[in-house]
Design a protein around this motif. Structure first.
Motif: not given
Length: 81
Positions: A55-65
């Motif tokens: 998300v926006n060039e950063e790895y994201a976790e499942p709980d990332t809004p």
């Protein structure tokens, strides 16, 4: 909320497109988005495969809004040596 999702490599081939629009509820998380994407593209990845999301060039976790305007990319597992 409408989000633009980019598919890379194998996911692009399986989805049949490189970008798609996905509708999710306001306040949705990466996990919510993946559930919606898997419904729209059932051949994308087996249920036991964890899809990597940026998300926006950063790895994201499942709980990332997620927010409107976020740049979302789905990245398949990488193998090789």
């Amino acid at each position: 909320m409408e989000l633009s999702v980019r598919f890379f490599a194998l996911y692009r081939e399986r989805a049949g497109c490189s970008v798609t629009g996905v509708s999710v509820e306001p306040g949705a998380t990466v996990a919510d988005l993946l559930n919606t994407v898997r419904e729209q593209f059932p051949r994308l990845a087996p249920p036991d495969v964890q899809i990597v999301v940026a998300v926006n060039e950063e790895y994201a976790e499942p709980d990332t809004p997620l927010s409107a305007g976020d740049e979302i990319c789905l990245i398949p597992p990488v193998s090789g040596g």
